[in-house]
Write a protein that holds these residues in place. Sequence first.
Motif, PDB file in Angstrom:
ATOM      1  N   ALA A  14       0.939  -1.355  -0.009  1.00 14.86           N
ATOM      2  CA  ALA A  14       0.135  -0.020  -0.136  1.00 14.86           C
ATOM      3  C   ALA A  14       0.907   1.281  -0.109  1.00 14.86           C
ATOM      4  O   ALA A  14       0.740   2.149  -0.965  1.00 14.86           O
ATOM      5  CB  ALA A  14      -0.737  -0.001   1.091  1.00 14.86           C
ATOM      6  N   ASP A  33       9.599   3.406   7.170  1.00 16.02           N
ATOM      7  CA  ASP A  33       9.135   2.029   7.505  1.00 16.02           C
ATOM      8  C   ASP A  33      10.278   1.562   8.972  1.00 16.02           C
ATOM      9  O   ASP A  33      11.384   1.941   8.726  1.00 16.02           O
ATOM     10  CB  ASP A  33       9.197   1.158   6.549  1.00 16.02           C
ATOM     11  N   VAL A  87       8.098   4.782  13.999  1.00 10.89           N
ATOM     12  CA  VAL A  87       7.110   5.981  14.249  1.00 10.89           C
ATOM     13  C   VAL A  87       6.622   5.750  15.443  1.00 10.89           C
ATOM     14  O   VAL A  87       5.755   4.814  15.565  1.00 10.89           O
ATOM     15  CB  VAL A  87       6.127   6.293  12.859  1.00 10.89           C
ATOM     16  N   GLN A 140       6.996 -17.490   9.356  1.00  2.90           N
ATOM     17  CA  GLN A 140       7.301 -16.717   7.981  1.00  2.90           C
ATOM     18  C   GLN A 140       8.329 -15.905   7.852  1.00  2.90           C
ATOM     19  O   GLN A 140       9.286 -16.059   6.938  1.00  2.90           O
ATOM     20  CB  GLN A 140       5.974 -16.285   7.513  1.00  2.90           C
ATOM     21  N   ASP A 306      -3.870  -2.879   4.282  1.00  3.52           N
ATOM     22  CA  ASP A 306      -4.683  -3.838   5.245  1.00  3.52           C
ATOM     23  C   ASP A 306      -4.958  -3.161   6.810  1.00  3.52           C
ATOM     24  O   ASP A 306      -5.606  -3.311   7.436  1.00  3.52           O
ATOM     25  CB  ASP A 306      -3.624  -4.833   5.688  1.00  3.52           C
TER      26      ASP A 306
HETATM   27  C1  LIG Z   1       3.030 -11.653   9.936  1.00  5.78           C
HETATM   28  C2  LIG Z   1       2.290 -11.476   8.679  1.00  5.78           C
HETATM   29  C3  LIG Z   1       2.627 -12.424   7.540  1.00  5.78           C
HETATM   30  C4  LIG Z   1       1.999 -12.151   6.144  1.00  5.78           C
HETATM   31  N1  LIG Z   1       2.437 -13.008   5.134  1.00  5.78           N
HETATM   32  C5  LIG Z   1       1.552 -12.942   4.007  1.00  5.78           C
HETATM   33  C6  LIG Z   1       2.056 -13.769   3.053  1.00  5.78           C
HETATM   34  O1  LIG Z   1       3.119 -14.653   3.168  1.00  5.78           O
HETATM   35  N2  LIG Z   1       1.295 -13.720   1.781  1.00  5.78           N
HETATM   36  C7  LIG Z   1       0.317 -12.771   1.871  1.00  5.78           C
HETATM   37  O2  LIG Z   1      -0.609 -12.998   0.610  1.00  5.78           O
HETATM   38  N3  LIG Z   1      -0.235 -12.227   2.602  1.00  5.78           N
HETATM   39  C8  LIG Z   1       0.461 -12.197   3.932  1.00  5.78           C
HETATM   40  N4  LIG Z   1       0.123 -11.532   4.911  1.00  5.78           N
HETATM   41  C9  LIG Z   1      -0.792 -10.313   4.587  1.00  5.78           C
HETATM   42  C10 LIG Z   1      -0.233  -9.250   4.079  1.00  5.78           C
HETATM   43  O3  LIG Z   1       0.343  -8.449   5.120  1.00  5.78           O
HETATM   44  C11 LIG Z   1      -0.985  -8.212   3.289  1.00  5.78           C
HETATM   45  O4  LIG Z   1      -2.005  -8.649   2.516  1.00  5.78           O
HETATM   46  C12 LIG Z   1      -0.469  -7.210   2.898  1.00  5.78           C
HETATM   47  O5  LIG Z   1       1.104  -7.187   2.968  1.00  5.78           O
HETATM   48  C13 LIG Z   1      -0.652  -5.862   3.235  1.00  5.78           C
HETATM   49  O6  LIG Z   1       0.005  -4.735   2.753  1.00  5.78           O
HETATM   50  P1  LIG Z   1      -0.100  -3.462   3.455  1.00  5.78           P
HETATM   51  O7  LIG Z   1       0.902  -2.566   2.416  1.00  5.78           O
HETATM   52  O8  LIG Z   1      -1.132  -2.801   3.758  1.00  5.78           O
HETATM   53  O9  LIG Z   1       0.667  -3.626   4.918  1.00  5.78           O
HETATM   54  P2  LIG Z   1       2.274  -4.302   5.311  1.00  5.78           P
HETATM   55  O10 LIG Z   1       2.700  -5.365   4.087  1.00  5.78           O
HETATM   56  O11 LIG Z   1       2.002  -4.994   6.536  1.00  5.78           O
HETATM   57  O12 LIG Z   1       3.091  -3.316   5.501  1.00  5.78           O
HETATM   58  C14 LIG Z   1       3.180  -2.347   6.512  1.00  5.78           C
HETATM   59  C15 LIG Z   1       4.421  -1.675   6.849  1.00  5.78           C
HETATM   60  O13 LIG Z   1       4.300  -0.765   7.838  1.00  5.78           O
HETATM   61  C16 LIG Z   1       5.133  -0.823   8.650  1.00  5.78           C
HETATM   62  N5  LIG Z   1       4.760  -0.006   9.871  1.00  5.78           N
HETATM   63  C17 LIG Z   1       3.745  -0.603  10.606  1.00  5.78           C
HETATM   64  N6  LIG Z   1       3.590   0.408  11.959  1.00  5.78           N
HETATM   65  C18 LIG Z   1       4.934   0.927  11.570  1.00  5.78           C
HETATM   66  C19 LIG Z   1       5.438   2.102  12.731  1.00  5.78           C
HETATM   67  N7  LIG Z   1       4.793   2.570  13.560  1.00  5.78           N
HETATM   68  N8  LIG Z   1       6.617   2.655  12.200  1.00  5.78           N
HETATM   69  C20 LIG Z   1       7.359   2.272  11.134  1.00  5.78           C
HETATM   70  N9  LIG Z   1       6.662   1.467  10.364  1.00  5.78           N
HETATM   71  C21 LIG Z   1       5.408   0.780  10.543  1.00  5.78           C
HETATM   72  C22 LIG Z   1       5.692  -2.266   8.881  1.00  5.78           C
HETATM   73  O14 LIG Z   1       7.075  -2.353   9.263  1.00  5.78           O
HETATM   74  C23 LIG Z   1       5.462  -2.724   7.178  1.00  5.78           C
HETATM   75  O15 LIG Z   1       6.510  -2.720   6.475  1.00  5.78           O
HETATM   76  C24 LIG Z   1       0.755 -11.491   6.055  1.00  5.78           C
HETATM   77  C25 LIG Z   1       0.378 -10.504   7.256  1.00  5.78           C
HETATM   78  C26 LIG Z   1       1.044 -10.697   8.535  1.00  5.78           C
HETATM   79  C27 LIG Z   1       0.599 -10.010   9.595  1.00  5.78           C
END
Ligand SMILES: Cc1cc2nc3c(=O)[nH]c(=O)nc-3n(C[C@H](O)[C@H](O)[C@H](O)COP(=O)(O)OP(=O)(O)OC[C@H]3O[C@@H](n4cnc5c(N)ncnc54)[C@H](O)[C@@H]3O)c2cc1C
Length: 465
Positions: A14, A33, A87, A140, A306
Amino acid sequence: MNDITVAIIGGGPAGLSAARVLAENQVSCLLLDEQASLGGQIYRGIEHVSQQYAGRAEKLGADYLHGLALTQGLPEKHLQRVLNAKVWSVNTSGQIVYSVGAQSYQVKAKYVVLATGAQERPFAFPGWTLPGVMTAGAAQILLKAHGVAVKNSVLIGNGPLLYLLASQLLAFGHPPQAIVETQAKNAWKNALPHLPNAMLYGSSYLWKGIKMLALIKKAGIQHYTKACDIHAIGVESLQQIRFQQGGKTHTLNTQNALIHQGVIPNTQISRALNLQHFWSEQQQTWLPVTHQSGESSLENIYIAGDGASIGGATVARFSGEQVALQLLKKMGVFTQTQYNSRARPLNKQLRVELAVRPFLDYRYAPDNRTMLNNSSTLVCRCEEVSVGQLREHARQGCLGLNQTKTFSRCGMGPCQGRQCGVNAALVLADERKLSPDKIDYYRIRPVIKPVTLAEVASLAKEETN
Ligand SMILES: Cc1cc2nc3c(=O)[nH]c(=O)nc-3n(C[C@H](O)[C@H](O)[C@H](O)COP(=O)(O)OP(=O)(O)OC[C@H]3O[C@@H](n4cnc5c(N)ncnc54)[C@H](O)[C@@H]3O)c2cc1C
């Protein structure tokens, strides 16, 4: 303090797609991040894994490799990325405090995009705090970041990630001993009405699941379904998993249980900002209120991926782009026509990607019966507060989580409610015979992440500079 136009917190699908679209349109943004590399949860470490460890990325599966396209070729000119940046405070006027190492920094952003993703739903049952029990996500992380596979494990709980982990462990040569799958009451009954739509638009997701299940079966991994009354047993660490299934009690000897019950949005920052949230019956958790283009209940704060609602990686990528387009329109960089030409097809793709969600959410709803039926289950693992204690506080008149926190310290530990919030609310709701949406959630305040006093004090130094 630096002034910037857009600050994006989170470098997963995202945050990355929002950053790319904004920077490509000459809007200066800061991407923060806390991880050491970009990619978020799903694509954790993708760049260095694919460069340095031949074969590991392939074993993690085709979906993992998709992350390369997201992390590579990011525009350099208008995008500043800061990794290892934790953060720990965000306020409503866009002031963000983060630390890198022991030094804290402050920035002020006109717009803030929260792309902080999901966390695993806490899965509480008797013995879940024993050493040897950890989450599937943690296993994982070991695989992705270090190439280390947990051996002779038992996978417990439900959700597609459990099947994925089983197939990844298999690819690494350490298949789990068994999968003990739980199922919420009425899961199929609630999910079936959504199956036609899922088959029509989300068949690729369904096929992926079917293929993983076939692989698990072919590998001879014992797969127990509709398991309940799970107990992790051991003296100082895990020795056995005991559960009921098919009218029998089963006991498996293992030192490694990998537990999982789906994922829920990481709402620490949106809560600390006091944004509006609501209880979602479909996702069985609280979600921040967002409008279609990601605007939260505060006009300068947007939420993508998410962190807004669980949709998976592709939805997260599209929603990051959607937020970026909305910001471009708001800032006058895009005309309404330019916006429409990109947003309309994107919104359509997003609707298609989301079509499978209701089926998945209901089919893999969490089964909370083991927790609710065992008063000794620890809900707050930091402060060791049990289901029974929370029920007692509810009977004494505690109406919500902030009262039980005062009485029991539930939610006051280092995880700041992340591991107990939803479950403690479910216990109070069960005891008071109410829906969880009638239970007040914790008032989350900065500091969002654990920091040292030195990190806080270093702000004064930064201000002097
Ligand atoms: C442990 C885990 C493993 C997963 N593995 C899979 C998988 O193998 N395959 C799959 O299809 N889906 C997986 N998922 C679901 C997947 O996370 C999501 O569908 C997808 O990654 C969401 O993307 P996003 O960009 O919304 O969030 P994310 O990919 O979760 O990215 C959020 C980012 O925000 C950063 N962040 C959060 N809070 C802070 C803060 N306070 N300060 C600085 N940085 C911060 C985190 O470090 C992270 O890098 C997993 C979920 C979890 C919780």
